[in-house]
Design a protein around this motif. Structure first.
Motif: not given
Length: 165
Positions: A52, A55-57, A59-60
């Motif tokens: 997770e 994935k956040e990284q 997306a950034r």
């Protein structure tokens, strides 16, 4: 023939000691299984949290990468030239003249000028390097792209491109 009876180490123990031994063995086995399952749960939970976070990284970072690629395409060293001149420069730089079959100007729309280019006998690496230079150095795109297998050597490709900005 005398048959020997199989004996276990606990066979000669008193019944109370045998019962205690098997209870302890059962609790020990249960403890081992519990430890394995708890460890597996903690490991997978940590792995899911890490996925997770990745994935956040991602997306950034993706919008930043797209921005860099578009800026690079706009700042290409051949972006100021016409589509045909920029294409010729890249063909010369990549030394693809001997594989070039035809190159001619064309109009896609009223205001969009383009170039039709046909190559024979290109390797995949040659083609991808050429396309990358078109994108990065000349800010050209391919609205029409036809790739066919070369008749003489099936490992090579014949390519027909329409290039425009």
């Amino acid at each position: 023939m005398a048959r020997t009876q199989r004996t276990y180490p606990w066979s000669s123990w008193p019944p109370d000691a045998q019962q205690r031994f098997f209870k302890m063995a059962l609790f020990g086995l249960a403890g081992v299984f519990f430890s394995v399952f708890v460890g597996a749960y903690i490991f997978t939970n940590t792995l899911l949290q890490q996925i997770e976070a990745e994935k956040e990284q991602y997306a950034r970072v993706v919008p930043i990468v797209h921005g860099i690629q578009s800026l690079r395409a706009k700042r290409g060293d051949l972006a100021h030239l016409s589509a045909k001149d920029a294409t010729w420069r890249i063909i010369d730089d990549r030394m693809l003249e001997d594989r070039l079959t035809s190159i001619r100007s064309t109009h896609l729309d009223e205001n969009v000028e383009g170039v039709q280019v046909t190559f024979t006998g290109l390797t995949l690496i040659m083609l991808t390097d050429f396309l990358q230079d078109l994108r990065d150095r000349a800010s050209l795109q391919t609205p029409d792209f036809t790739l066919t297998r070369n008749n003489d050597d099936p490992r090579l490709a014949d390519v027909h491109l329409v290039l425009a900005r």
